[in-house]
Write a protein that holds these residues in place. Structure first.
Motif, short mmCIF file in Angstrom:
data_model
loop_
_atom_site.label_atom_id
_atom_site.label_comp_id
_atom_site.label_asym_id
_atom_site.label_seq_id
_atom_site.Cartn_x
_atom_site.Cartn_y
_atom_site.Cartn_z
N VAL A 85 68.89 -24.37 79.65
CA VAL A 85 67.63 -23.87 80.20
C VAL A 85 67.19 -22.61 79.46
CG1 VAL A 85 66.51 -22.89 82.25
CG2 VAL A 85 67.97 -24.89 82.48
N GLY A 86 68.17 -21.71 79.22
CA GLY A 86 67.85 -20.48 78.49
C GLY A 86 67.33 -20.76 77.09
N LYS A 89 63.76 -22.37 77.25
CA LYS A 89 62.70 -21.40 77.60
C LYS A 89 62.40 -20.48 76.42
CE LYS A 89 62.98 -21.08 82.63
NZ LYS A 89 63.23 -20.20 83.78
N TYR A 141 70.23 -11.06 88.01
CA TYR A 141 70.67 -11.84 86.85
C TYR A 141 71.67 -11.08 86.00
CZ TYR A 141 68.64 -16.44 86.22
OH TYR A 141 68.40 -17.79 86.29
N SER A 202 71.63 -16.33 77.04
CA SER A 202 71.17 -17.40 77.93
C SER A 202 70.49 -16.84 79.17
CB SER A 202 72.34 -18.30 78.32
OG SER A 202 73.35 -17.56 79.00
N GLN A 206 66.31 -16.98 80.09
CA GLN A 206 65.74 -17.49 81.34
C GLN A 206 64.90 -16.44 82.05
OE1 GLN A 206 67.64 -20.07 84.10
NE2 GLN A 206 69.45 -20.30 82.84
N ASP A 210 60.80 -16.17 83.24
CA ASP A 210 60.46 -16.09 84.67
C ASP A 210 59.66 -14.83 84.99
OD1 ASP A 210 61.78 -18.46 85.06
OD2 ASP A 210 63.67 -17.51 85.65
N ASN A 284 63.43 -26.59 83.71
CA ASN A 284 64.15 -25.62 84.52
C ASN A 284 64.53 -26.22 85.88
OD1 ASN A 284 64.28 -22.22 84.78
ND2 ASN A 284 64.40 -23.40 86.64
N SER A 288 68.24 -27.05 87.14
CA SER A 288 68.70 -26.25 88.27
C SER A 288 69.33 -27.12 89.35
CB SER A 288 67.55 -25.44 88.87
OG SER A 288 67.09 -24.46 87.97
N SER A 318 70.93 -19.01 91.13
CA SER A 318 70.19 -20.23 90.78
C SER A 318 69.19 -20.59 91.87
CB SER A 318 71.17 -21.39 90.56
OG SER A 318 72.07 -21.11 89.51
N GLN A 321 66.24 -18.15 91.81
CA GLN A 321 65.29 -18.42 90.73
C GLN A 321 64.31 -19.52 91.13
OE1 GLN A 321 66.60 -20.80 87.44
NE2 GLN A 321 65.58 -19.49 85.94
#
Length: 405
Positions: A85-86, A89, A141, A202, A206, A210, A284, A288, A318, A321
Protein backbone atom coordinates in the motif's frame (compact mmCIF):
# COMPACT_ATOMS: atom_id res chain seq x y z
CA UNK A 1 -7.10 37.61 13.44
CA UNK A 2 -4.18 35.48 12.27
CA UNK A 3 -3.76 35.42 8.49
CA UNK A 4 -3.50 31.79 7.41
CA UNK A 5 -1.70 30.56 4.33
CA UNK A 6 -2.66 27.85 1.88
CA UNK A 7 0.36 25.78 2.97
CA UNK A 8 -0.88 25.63 6.58
CA UNK A 9 -3.08 22.70 5.58
CA UNK A 10 -0.20 20.70 4.07
CA UNK A 11 2.82 21.18 6.33
CA UNK A 12 2.94 17.64 7.72
CA UNK A 13 2.06 16.01 4.40
CA UNK A 14 4.83 17.93 2.63
CA UNK A 15 7.26 17.09 5.45
CA UNK A 16 6.71 13.36 4.96
CA UNK A 17 6.88 13.68 1.19
CA UNK A 18 10.19 15.53 1.52
CA UNK A 19 11.57 12.63 3.58
CA UNK A 20 10.58 10.33 0.71
CA UNK A 21 12.19 12.50 -1.95
CA UNK A 22 8.86 13.39 -3.55
CA UNK A 23 7.52 16.80 -4.49
CA UNK A 24 3.77 16.06 -4.82
CA UNK A 25 2.98 19.28 -6.67
CA UNK A 26 5.15 21.94 -8.27
CA UNK A 27 4.41 25.56 -7.37
CA UNK A 28 7.92 26.93 -7.81
CA UNK A 29 11.20 26.29 -9.56
CA UNK A 30 13.65 23.77 -8.10
CA UNK A 31 17.40 23.86 -8.59
CA UNK A 32 19.20 20.98 -10.29
CA UNK A 33 20.79 20.05 -6.97
CA UNK A 34 17.38 19.84 -5.27
CA UNK A 35 16.01 17.70 -8.07
CA UNK A 36 19.06 15.40 -7.92
CA UNK A 37 18.75 14.97 -4.14
CA UNK A 38 15.03 14.21 -4.40
CA UNK A 39 15.60 11.58 -7.08
CA UNK A 40 18.46 10.02 -5.13
CA UNK A 41 16.37 9.72 -1.95
CA UNK A 42 13.30 8.49 -3.83
CA UNK A 43 15.01 5.76 -5.84
CA UNK A 44 17.07 4.57 -2.87
CA UNK A 45 13.96 4.16 -0.72
CA UNK A 46 11.92 2.52 -3.47
CA UNK A 47 14.70 0.02 -4.27
CA UNK A 48 15.33 -0.70 -0.60
CA UNK A 49 11.62 -1.18 0.15
CA UNK A 50 11.07 -3.34 -2.93
CA UNK A 51 14.02 -5.56 -1.96
CA UNK A 52 12.52 -6.11 1.48
CA UNK A 53 9.17 -7.06 -0.07
CA UNK A 54 10.87 -9.61 -2.33
CA UNK A 55 12.61 -11.15 0.69
CA UNK A 56 9.35 -11.31 2.65
CA UNK A 57 7.44 -12.84 -0.26
CA UNK A 58 10.21 -15.43 -0.65
CA UNK A 59 9.96 -16.34 3.04
CA UNK A 60 6.17 -16.77 2.81
CA UNK A 61 6.47 -18.87 -0.35
CA UNK A 62 9.03 -21.19 1.28
CA UNK A 63 6.95 -21.43 4.46
CA UNK A 64 3.86 -22.55 2.56
CA UNK A 65 5.84 -24.86 0.25
CA UNK A 66 7.56 -26.60 3.18
CA UNK A 67 4.33 -26.55 5.23
CA UNK A 68 5.90 -24.89 8.26
CA UNK A 69 5.81 -21.53 10.08
CA UNK A 70 2.19 -20.95 8.99
CA UNK A 71 1.48 -18.48 11.80
CA UNK A 72 4.60 -16.45 11.14
CA UNK A 73 3.88 -16.47 7.41
CA UNK A 74 0.43 -14.95 7.97
CA UNK A 75 2.02 -12.20 10.06
CA UNK A 76 4.51 -11.47 7.30
CA UNK A 77 1.64 -11.32 4.81
CA UNK A 78 0.18 -8.43 6.80
CA UNK A 79 3.58 -6.68 6.55
CA UNK A 80 3.60 -7.30 2.80
CA UNK A 81 0.13 -5.77 2.46
CA UNK A 82 1.18 -2.75 4.50
CA UNK A 83 4.32 -2.22 2.41
CA UNK A 84 2.54 -2.67 -0.92
CA UNK A 85 0.00 0.00 0.00
CA UNK A 86 2.84 2.38 0.88
CA UNK A 87 4.64 1.72 -2.42
CA UNK A 88 1.46 2.06 -4.46
CA UNK A 89 0.52 5.37 -2.83
CA UNK A 90 4.00 6.78 -3.34
CA UNK A 91 4.07 5.81 -7.02
CA UNK A 92 0.49 7.00 -7.55
CA UNK A 93 1.26 10.53 -6.33
CA UNK A 94 4.61 10.55 -8.12
CA UNK A 95 2.96 9.51 -11.39
CA UNK A 96 0.12 12.05 -11.15
CA UNK A 97 2.24 15.01 -10.12
CA UNK A 98 1.19 17.17 -13.09
CA UNK A 99 -2.52 16.53 -12.48
CA UNK A 100 -2.08 17.21 -8.77
CA UNK A 101 -0.28 20.47 -9.57
CA UNK A 102 -3.25 21.59 -11.67
CA UNK A 103 -5.62 20.67 -8.85
CA UNK A 104 -3.60 22.63 -6.28
CA UNK A 105 -3.38 25.68 -8.52
CA UNK A 106 -7.17 25.70 -8.99
CA UNK A 107 -7.69 25.25 -5.26
CA UNK A 108 -5.29 28.11 -4.48
CA UNK A 109 -7.21 30.35 -6.88
CA UNK A 110 -10.34 30.23 -4.68
CA UNK A 111 -8.50 30.16 -1.34
CA UNK A 112 -9.51 33.14 0.88
CA UNK A 113 -6.52 35.48 1.10
CA UNK A 114 -7.59 38.55 3.11
CA UNK A 115 -8.55 38.63 6.81
CA UNK A 116 -12.12 39.59 5.87
CA UNK A 117 -12.46 36.66 3.49
CA UNK A 118 -10.97 34.22 5.99
CA UNK A 119 -13.42 35.45 8.62
CA UNK A 120 -16.34 34.84 6.25
CA UNK A 121 -15.09 31.31 5.54
CA UNK A 122 -14.39 30.54 9.25
CA UNK A 123 -10.97 29.47 8.01
CA UNK A 124 -9.41 29.24 11.47
CA UNK A 125 -11.86 26.47 12.44
CA UNK A 126 -10.91 24.33 9.43
CA UNK A 127 -7.17 24.89 9.87
CA UNK A 128 -7.30 23.91 13.55
CA UNK A 129 -9.41 20.86 12.80
CA UNK A 130 -7.11 19.71 10.00
CA UNK A 131 -4.02 20.31 12.16
CA UNK A 132 -5.40 18.29 15.08
CA UNK A 133 -6.34 15.36 12.88
CA UNK A 134 -3.07 15.27 10.92
CA UNK A 135 -0.88 15.61 14.02
CA UNK A 136 -2.71 12.86 15.94
CA UNK A 137 -2.75 10.55 12.92
CA UNK A 138 0.95 11.16 12.25
CA UNK A 139 1.89 10.44 15.86
CA UNK A 140 -0.13 7.21 15.78
CA UNK A 141 1.63 6.00 12.62
CA UNK A 142 5.07 6.96 13.89
CA UNK A 143 4.35 5.19 17.19
CA UNK A 144 3.38 2.08 15.23
CA UNK A 145 6.36 1.96 12.89
CA UNK A 146 9.00 2.80 15.48
CA UNK A 147 7.52 0.29 17.90
CA UNK A 148 8.08 -2.36 15.24
CA UNK A 149 11.48 -0.97 14.23
CA UNK A 150 12.87 -0.81 17.76
CA UNK A 151 11.06 -3.83 19.23
CA UNK A 152 14.02 -6.20 18.83
CA UNK A 153 16.43 -3.72 20.45
CA UNK A 154 14.06 -3.04 23.34
CA UNK A 155 13.64 -6.74 23.99
CA UNK A 156 17.42 -7.20 24.05
CA UNK A 157 18.02 -4.25 26.37
CA UNK A 158 15.17 -5.03 28.79
CA UNK A 159 15.12 -8.84 28.98
CA UNK A 160 18.78 -9.72 28.40
CA UNK A 161 20.81 -6.73 29.57
CA UNK A 162 18.65 -5.17 32.29
CA UNK A 163 16.37 -7.83 33.85
CA UNK A 164 18.55 -10.76 32.69
CA UNK A 165 15.51 -13.00 32.40
CA UNK A 166 16.42 -14.71 29.13
CA UNK A 167 18.78 -14.63 26.20
CA UNK A 168 17.24 -12.65 23.36
CA UNK A 169 20.12 -12.56 20.94
CA UNK A 170 20.27 -10.66 17.69
CA UNK A 171 16.93 -10.20 15.95
CA UNK A 172 15.78 -8.17 12.97
CA UNK A 173 12.65 -6.01 13.12
CA UNK A 174 10.90 -7.98 10.35
CA UNK A 175 11.18 -11.64 9.44
CA UNK A 176 12.27 -12.26 5.86
CA UNK A 177 14.41 -14.59 3.79
CA UNK A 178 18.13 -13.68 3.91
CA UNK A 179 20.60 -15.59 1.74
CA UNK A 180 23.34 -15.74 4.40
CA UNK A 181 23.58 -16.27 8.15
CA UNK A 182 23.59 -12.76 9.58
CA UNK A 183 23.41 -13.61 13.30
CA UNK A 184 27.17 -13.51 14.01
CA UNK A 185 28.11 -11.38 11.06
CA UNK A 186 28.83 -7.67 10.66
CA UNK A 187 26.02 -7.45 8.09
CA UNK A 188 23.48 -7.64 10.92
CA UNK A 189 23.84 -3.91 11.65
CA UNK A 190 23.35 -2.56 8.10
CA UNK A 191 20.50 -5.06 7.64
CA UNK A 192 18.80 -3.74 10.76
CA UNK A 193 19.24 -0.16 9.58
CA UNK A 194 17.91 -0.93 6.08
CA UNK A 195 14.85 -2.68 7.53
CA UNK A 196 14.14 0.30 9.78
CA UNK A 197 14.41 2.65 6.79
CA UNK A 198 12.09 0.38 4.81
CA UNK A 199 9.57 0.40 7.66
CA UNK A 200 9.62 4.19 7.84
CA UNK A 201 9.34 4.49 4.05
CA UNK A 202 6.24 2.29 3.92
CA UNK A 203 4.60 4.21 6.78
CA UNK A 204 5.52 7.63 5.36
CA UNK A 205 4.31 6.58 1.92
CA UNK A 206 0.89 5.79 3.36
CA UNK A 207 0.51 8.62 5.82
CA UNK A 208 1.66 11.39 3.46
CA UNK A 209 -1.01 10.45 0.92
CA UNK A 210 -3.68 10.25 3.63
CA UNK A 211 -2.70 13.63 5.11
CA UNK A 212 -2.75 15.22 1.66
CA UNK A 213 -6.21 13.79 0.99
CA UNK A 214 -7.52 14.99 4.37
CA UNK A 215 -6.19 18.51 3.73
CA UNK A 216 -7.80 18.67 0.28
CA UNK A 217 -11.08 17.26 1.57
CA UNK A 218 -11.11 19.79 4.43
CA UNK A 219 -10.71 22.69 2.01
CA UNK A 220 -13.47 21.40 -0.27
CA UNK A 221 -15.76 20.94 2.73
CA UNK A 222 -14.97 24.54 3.71
CA UNK A 223 -16.01 25.78 0.26
CA UNK A 224 -19.25 23.77 0.28
CA UNK A 225 -20.07 25.13 3.74
CA UNK A 226 -19.41 28.65 2.47
CA UNK A 227 -21.81 28.14 -0.46
CA UNK A 228 -24.50 26.79 1.88
CA UNK A 229 -24.00 29.61 4.39
CA UNK A 230 -24.08 32.26 1.65
CA UNK A 231 -27.34 30.90 0.26
CA UNK A 232 -29.00 30.56 3.66
CA UNK A 233 -28.03 34.07 4.83
CA UNK A 234 -28.78 35.93 1.62
CA UNK A 235 -31.65 38.43 1.88
CA UNK A 236 -33.66 38.56 -1.30
CA UNK A 237 -33.86 42.10 -2.65
CA UNK A 238 -36.89 41.60 -4.89
CA UNK A 239 -40.15 43.09 -3.57
CA UNK A 240 -38.37 45.13 -0.90
CA UNK A 241 -40.03 48.50 -0.75
CA UNK A 242 -36.87 50.60 -0.56
CA UNK A 243 -35.44 49.23 -3.85
CA UNK A 244 -36.61 49.69 -7.42
CA UNK A 245 -37.88 46.22 -8.62
CA UNK A 246 -35.71 45.99 -11.72
CA UNK A 247 -32.55 46.91 -9.81
CA UNK A 248 -33.40 44.46 -7.02
CA UNK A 249 -33.98 41.65 -9.52
CA UNK A 250 -30.63 42.40 -11.16
CA UNK A 251 -28.83 42.16 -7.79
CA UNK A 252 -30.54 38.89 -6.91
CA UNK A 253 -29.66 37.31 -10.26
CA UNK A 254 -26.08 38.56 -10.03
CA UNK A 255 -25.75 36.86 -6.63
CA UNK A 256 -27.15 33.63 -8.05
CA UNK A 257 -24.86 33.69 -11.09
CA UNK A 258 -21.80 34.13 -8.88
CA UNK A 259 -22.82 31.43 -6.41
CA UNK A 260 -23.70 28.96 -9.19
CA UNK A 261 -20.34 29.52 -10.91
CA UNK A 262 -18.58 29.12 -7.56
CA UNK A 263 -20.50 25.92 -6.80
CA UNK A 264 -19.75 24.48 -10.24
CA UNK A 265 -16.05 25.19 -9.76
CA UNK A 266 -15.99 23.37 -6.41
CA UNK A 267 -17.84 20.43 -7.97
CA UNK A 268 -15.26 20.16 -10.74
CA UNK A 269 -12.46 20.26 -8.13
CA UNK A 270 -14.15 17.39 -6.26
CA UNK A 271 -14.14 15.31 -9.44
CA UNK A 272 -10.48 16.14 -10.00
CA UNK A 273 -9.62 15.03 -6.45
CA UNK A 274 -11.32 11.67 -7.09
CA UNK A 275 -9.32 11.32 -10.29
CA UNK A 276 -6.06 11.87 -8.40
CA UNK A 277 -6.73 9.66 -5.37
CA UNK A 278 -9.34 7.15 -6.60
CA UNK A 279 -7.12 4.23 -7.63
CA UNK A 280 -4.84 4.60 -4.58
CA UNK A 281 -7.87 4.58 -2.25
CA UNK A 282 -9.31 1.47 -3.90
CA UNK A 283 -6.04 -0.43 -3.48
CA UNK A 284 -5.74 0.89 0.09
CA UNK A 285 -9.18 -0.39 1.13
CA UNK A 286 -8.72 -3.79 -0.48
CA UNK A 287 -5.30 -4.28 1.13
CA UNK A 288 -6.53 -2.98 4.51
CA UNK A 289 -9.20 -5.69 4.70
CA UNK A 290 -6.51 -8.38 4.28
CA UNK A 291 -4.14 -6.68 6.74
CA UNK A 292 -6.85 -6.42 9.43
CA UNK A 293 -7.74 -10.06 8.79
CA UNK A 294 -4.16 -11.36 9.17
CA UNK A 295 -3.45 -9.23 12.25
CA UNK A 296 -6.71 -10.30 13.91
CA UNK A 297 -5.86 -13.94 13.16
CA UNK A 298 -2.49 -13.58 14.84
CA UNK A 299 -4.08 -12.00 17.92
CA UNK A 300 -6.35 -15.01 18.41
CA UNK A 301 -3.55 -17.57 18.20
CA UNK A 302 -2.15 -17.08 21.71
CA UNK A 303 0.61 -14.55 21.12
CA UNK A 304 2.83 -13.48 24.04
CA UNK A 305 2.01 -10.12 25.73
CA UNK A 306 4.79 -8.20 23.97
CA UNK A 307 3.73 -9.39 20.53
CA UNK A 308 0.08 -8.87 21.42
CA UNK A 309 0.79 -5.20 22.12
CA UNK A 310 2.41 -4.81 18.70
CA UNK A 311 -0.48 -6.56 16.99
CA UNK A 312 -3.09 -4.48 18.79
CA UNK A 313 -1.29 -1.28 17.78
CA UNK A 314 -1.11 -2.51 14.17
CA UNK A 315 -4.81 -3.40 14.16
CA UNK A 316 -5.86 -0.11 15.77
CA UNK A 317 -3.78 1.95 13.32
CA UNK A 318 -5.12 0.10 10.27
CA UNK A 319 -8.71 0.52 11.47
CA UNK A 320 -8.07 4.20 12.27
CA UNK A 321 -6.78 4.81 8.76
CA UNK A 322 -9.93 3.30 7.22
CA UNK A 323 -12.13 5.31 9.60
CA UNK A 324 -10.28 8.57 8.90
CA UNK A 325 -10.81 8.33 5.14
CA UNK A 326 -14.41 7.18 5.61
CA UNK A 327 -15.08 10.07 7.99
CA UNK A 328 -13.88 12.67 5.50
CA UNK A 329 -15.88 10.98 2.76
CA UNK A 330 -19.01 11.30 4.90
CA UNK A 331 -18.26 14.94 5.74
CA UNK A 332 -17.91 15.69 2.02
CA UNK A 333 -21.31 14.11 1.37
CA UNK A 334 -22.94 16.07 4.21
CA UNK A 335 -21.36 19.41 3.23
CA UNK A 336 -22.42 19.13 -0.42
CA UNK A 337 -25.93 17.97 0.48
CA UNK A 338 -26.39 20.84 2.96
CA UNK A 339 -26.56 23.23 0.00
CA UNK A 340 -30.05 21.89 -0.82
CA UNK A 341 -31.13 22.55 2.78
CA UNK A 342 -29.67 26.06 2.62
CA UNK A 343 -31.70 26.80 -0.54
CA UNK A 344 -34.88 25.78 1.25
CA UNK A 345 -34.02 27.88 4.33
CA UNK A 346 -33.58 31.02 2.25
CA UNK A 347 -36.38 33.60 1.98
CA UNK A 348 -37.21 32.39 -1.52
CA UNK A 349 -40.93 32.99 -1.04
CA UNK A 350 -40.30 36.75 -1.37
CA UNK A 351 -38.32 36.38 -4.58
CA UNK A 352 -39.26 36.79 -8.23
CA UNK A 353 -40.42 33.71 -10.17
CA UNK A 354 -37.22 33.64 -12.24
CA UNK A 355 -35.11 33.63 -9.07
CA UNK A 356 -37.17 30.76 -7.65
CA UNK A 357 -36.66 28.66 -10.77
CA UNK A 358 -32.89 29.13 -10.53
CA UNK A 359 -32.97 28.06 -6.87
CA UNK A 360 -34.80 24.89 -7.84
CA UNK A 361 -31.96 23.99 -10.22
CA UNK A 362 -29.35 24.54 -7.47
CA UNK A 363 -31.33 22.41 -5.02
CA UNK A 364 -31.80 19.67 -7.61
CA UNK A 365 -28.05 19.49 -8.27
CA UNK A 366 -27.31 19.42 -4.54
CA UNK A 367 -29.67 16.45 -4.09
CA UNK A 368 -26.92 14.36 -5.70
CA UNK A 369 -24.18 14.78 -3.07
CA UNK A 370 -20.49 14.79 -3.91
CA UNK A 371 -18.79 11.56 -2.87
CA UNK A 372 -15.20 10.57 -2.30
CA UNK A 373 -14.67 7.69 -4.71
CA UNK A 374 -12.19 4.83 -4.63
CA UNK A 375 -12.74 4.49 -8.39
CA UNK A 376 -16.33 3.86 -9.48
CA UNK A 377 -16.44 0.61 -7.49
CA UNK A 378 -16.36 2.06 -3.95
CA UNK A 379 -18.15 5.21 -2.80
CA UNK A 380 -16.64 6.24 0.51
CA UNK A 381 -18.74 7.15 3.54
CA UNK A 382 -18.86 6.03 7.16
CA UNK A 383 -20.71 2.95 5.96
CA UNK A 384 -17.52 1.95 4.11
CA UNK A 385 -15.90 1.33 7.49
CA UNK A 386 -18.59 -1.26 8.26
CA UNK A 387 -18.15 -2.89 4.85
CA UNK A 388 -14.38 -3.18 5.28
CA UNK A 389 -14.70 -4.68 8.77
CA UNK A 390 -17.31 -7.20 7.54
CA UNK A 391 -15.06 -8.19 4.64
CA UNK A 392 -12.10 -8.55 7.02
CA UNK A 393 -14.14 -10.79 9.31
CA UNK A 394 -15.11 -13.04 6.39
CA UNK A 395 -11.45 -13.45 5.46
CA UNK A 396 -10.63 -14.04 9.12
CA UNK A 397 -13.26 -16.78 9.43
CA UNK A 398 -11.97 -18.42 6.25
CA UNK A 399 -8.38 -18.30 7.50
CA UNK A 400 -9.37 -19.85 10.84
CA UNK A 401 -11.16 -22.65 9.01
CA UNK A 402 -8.17 -23.36 6.79
CA UNK A 403 -5.83 -23.39 9.80
CA UNK A 404 -8.12 -25.70 11.77
CA UNK A 405 -8.21 -28.16 8.91
Amino acid sequence: MKLYKFEDFFRLANLFYTSLGIEPYALGQSTKWQIFCRYLIFYFQIINLSSMVVCEVTYVFLAFRNDNNFLEATMIMSYIGFVLVGIFKMLSIWRQRSLLTTFVQELMHIFPQTPEQQRLYNLDIYVRQCTRVTVCFSLLYMLLIWTYNLFAILQYVIYERWLMWRVVGKQLPYTMYILWDWHDHWSYYPLYALECIAGFTSAAGQISCDLLLCAFATQLIMHYDYVARSLAMYEVKTRQKFMEPRKAMAEDMKFLRNIIAYHANVLSLSELMNEVFGVALFFNFMASSFVICFVGFQMTMGADPDTLFKLFLFLFTSASQVYLISHYGQQLIDASFNIATAVYNQQWYNADIGYKKMLVLIAARAQKPVELQATTFVLISRGTMTDIMQLSYKFFALLRTIYAE
